[in-house]
Design a protein around this motif. Structure first.
Motif, PDB file in Angstrom:
ATOM      1  N   LYS A  14      40.020   7.559 -23.752  1.00 54.05           N
ATOM      2  CA  LYS A  14      38.905   8.643 -23.457  1.00 54.05           C
ATOM      3  C   LYS A  14      39.827  10.059 -23.972  1.00 54.05           C
ATOM      4  CE  LYS A  14      36.493   6.239 -19.553  1.00 54.05           C
ATOM      5  NZ  LYS A  14      36.092   6.253 -18.224  1.00 54.05           N
ATOM      6  N   THR A  15      41.215   9.849 -23.800  1.00 49.65           N
ATOM      7  CA  THR A  15      41.721  11.187 -24.202  1.00 49.65           C
ATOM      8  C   THR A  15      41.648  11.643 -25.644  1.00 49.65           C
ATOM      9  OG1 THR A  15      43.386  10.677 -22.509  1.00 49.65           O
ATOM     10  CG2 THR A  15      44.350  12.433 -24.118  1.00 49.65           C
ATOM     11  N   LYS A  16      41.531  10.396 -26.398  1.00 52.56           N
ATOM     12  CA  LYS A  16      41.133  10.711 -27.743  1.00 52.56           C
ATOM     13  C   LYS A  16      39.777  11.582 -27.948  1.00 52.56           C
ATOM     14  CE  LYS A  16      41.004   9.197 -32.476  1.00 52.56           C
ATOM     15  NZ  LYS A  16      41.233   8.231 -33.559  1.00 52.56           N
ATOM     16  N   ILE A  17      38.854  10.856 -27.273  1.00 54.17           N
ATOM     17  CA  ILE A  17      37.460  11.625 -27.182  1.00 54.17           C
ATOM     18  C   ILE A  17      37.305  12.842 -26.741  1.00 54.17           C
ATOM     19  CG2 ILE A  17      35.271  11.118 -26.442  1.00 54.17           C
ATOM     20  CD1 ILE A  17      35.636   8.218 -26.338  1.00 54.17           C
ATOM     21  N   GLU A  18      38.103  13.127 -25.837  1.00 54.30           N
ATOM     22  CA  GLU A  18      38.311  14.451 -25.201  1.00 54.30           C
ATOM     23  C   GLU A  18      38.916  15.388 -25.870  1.00 54.30           C
ATOM     24  OE1 GLU A  18      39.196  13.483 -21.171  1.00 54.30           O
ATOM     25  OE2 GLU A  18      37.156  12.334 -20.700  1.00 54.30           O
TER      26      GLU A  18
END
Length: 512
Positions: free
Chosen positions: A459-463
């Motif tokens: 999720k961190t990569k997406i955000e």
């Protein structure tokens, strides 16, 4: 080479299947039964009323300025017993339209996503069950079952397959160089990193163009660490692709010694003037212009670019000759970074497809699109109108306005590609070095370096992925230019970790 007779036979098989129409959930079984019927049984069945056409709504990305002619659409409808409702959405506004339709629950039955990044943005919706999982059904369809299982896995979310993909070459990367320059200097195509360096150095120092001046350089590059030269050369040093395993855990590529080796290599090229000094801010057009005008002798990027570069080189120098190379031996042997193997994908929303039976009808339509006859229609158009065959190879029409208007947009419908559809016709390549590039692109598949995180979730990569990548990109360029040292680069890595990188590492390692 593909035999045209194979296409004709396949077309006949497709035509036989039309009696059952798209409404049949197992096209492969239907074909088999019809092929083994006695003549009187076939005659009796032919009097039955054909199945009603499948009504299918589709959303497609449009890269051309105008909505295409419906000639190919009508042909596909006829061959598949389908009534198509195609929403053509201009590429520039496609994502906005897609997101609006998703938010309002008005998605069509089949939705095209432009690329892997778009698929990543729908991970939560896929995991929440808002789209159909199709993995359990793919093997029921003879053509869909030919899709590459590794590539399908690359599209998966949470270990489940939701998407049909359009094939993309796993790696097109390699070296394009001035063969006429190399021949003059007595140099062969480079096979090792040292030979590559020596070629670049010779192209700068030994007057390869014979004008009596030291006014050439080795490598021309641009402001792109992925599709420019850096990531490809990084593969030669054995750097992991995106992420690699370190002490049993996944870690980003820039934490590996091989990444530092690559930066040092480029730092040396920059210091010695073997590369254009402003490459971190050079656009692709300017990079290619340095090569085609004879200012630089080596271009590292997509091997297929040789087709557009060659005529431009010859415009400046009729004796100019290009050659290509893909295998460069490094400390770990030959290797090249791999893509995920797919471009656009199709998803199937539950808001538009209400039952498993309806889903199978839709999948049966895409199964038919992968037939030899229809896959060639989608790829090339209609023989005699959009292309001709010469030695069983496709020669596209020179009327590009015609093909742009009638055939090119329908490539958005393609499932699979050359690697999965054996009967898909090959194009004719008048330029021999272009034909060679296609062979080397296939050869790259035997030396691939895969990214282990392709099907994993963060999720961190997406955000925050884009912003975090900029930290490392900026530090990489600064190190190469000599603005920071190794300690300065490590400081950037520490910032990356603090700003979300450590969380990304944890997320990738937790979903394994």
């Amino acid at each position: 080479m593909k035999r045209k007779s194979a296409i004709v036979l396949a077309a006949a098989a497709v035509s036989m299947a039309l009696v059952a129409g798209c409404g049949n959930n197992n096209a492969g079984e239907t074909n088999h039964n019809e092929a083994t019927q006695k003549p009187n049984e076939g005659a009796a069945q032919s009097t039955e009323k054909p199945a009603d056409p499948l009504k299918l709504s589709v959303m497609l990305d449009l890269h051309e300025p105008e909505v295409p002619s419906d000639k190919i659409e009508k042909l596909l409808e006829e061959k598949t017993n389908t009534q198509l409702d195609i929403q053509w959405v201009p590429d520039g506004s496609y994502d906005d339209k897609l997101n609006a339709a998703f938010a309002t629950g008005s998605l069509p039955q089949a939705v095209q996503l432009k690329n892997a990044e778009s698929l990543g943005l729908f991970r939560d919706a896929l995991k929440d069950g808002q789209f159909w999982e199709i993995g359990p059904f793919i093997d029921e369809f003879p053509n869909l079952s030919k899709l590459n299982k590794d590539v399908l896995n690359n599209t998966s979310v949470g270990g489940k397959i939701y998407a049909l993909y359009r094939e993309s070459a796993l790696s097109r990367q390699g070296i394009i160089f001035r063969k006429d320059w190399a021949d003059k200097l007595g140099l062969a195509a480079p096979k090792t990193i040292d030979e590559l360096y020596n070629l670049l150095k010779a192209f700068k120092e030994q007057d390869p163009d014979g004008n009596g001046k030291q006014d050439t350089m080795g490598l021309t590059d641009r402001s792109d660490l992925v599709y420019g030269a850096f990531k490809t050369v990084s593969s030669y040093f054995g750097t992991p692709n995106g992420w690699g395993e370190q002490e049993g855990k996944l870690a980003p590529e820039f934490m590996f010694a091989e990444y530092m080796d690559t930066m040092n290599f480029f730092k040396k090229l920059h210091k010695e003037g073997l590369i254009n000094q402003d490459f971190p801010v050079t656009a692709k057009n300017d990079q290619q212009n340095l090569f085609t005008t004879g200012k630089a002798g080596v271009y590292i990027g997509a091997l297929g670019d040789v087709q557009s570069l060659d005529p431009k080189v010859k415009e400046i120098n009729a004796a100019g000759e290009l050659d290509i190379q893909n295998r460069i031996e490094g400390p770990k042997g030959a290797g090249i970074w791999s893509t995920a193997g797919y471009g656009s994908v199709f998803l199937f929303p539950k808001s538009a497809i209400k039952s498993e039976e309806e889903l199978k009808q839709v999948l049966a339509f895409f199964n038919q699109l992968m037939s030899p006859e229809l896959s060639n229609v989608i790829q090339w158009g209609i023989e005699g109108e959009h292309y001709t065959l010469q030695d069983n190879l496709v020669v596209p029409s020179e009327d590009t306005k015609l093909t742009n208007r009638e055939t090119k947009p329908y490539l958005s419908f393609q499932i699979g590609g050359q690697g999965t559809i054996a009967e898909l016709l090959d194009p004719s390549y008048p330029l021999p070095v272009k034909a060679k590039s296609e062979e080397l692109i296939k050869d790259n598949e035997s030396i691939l370096i895969n990214d282990p995180t392709v099907a994993l979730e963060s999720k961190t990569k997406i955000e925050k992925g884009v912003r975090l990548s900029e930290i490392i990109k900026d530090a990489t360029y600064k190190y190469i230019l000599g603005d920071i040292d190794e300690a300065g680069f490590q400081a950037a890595v520490d910032k990356w970790m603090k700003d979300g990188g450590q969380k990304m590492i944890d997320e990738y390692n937790s979903n394994g």
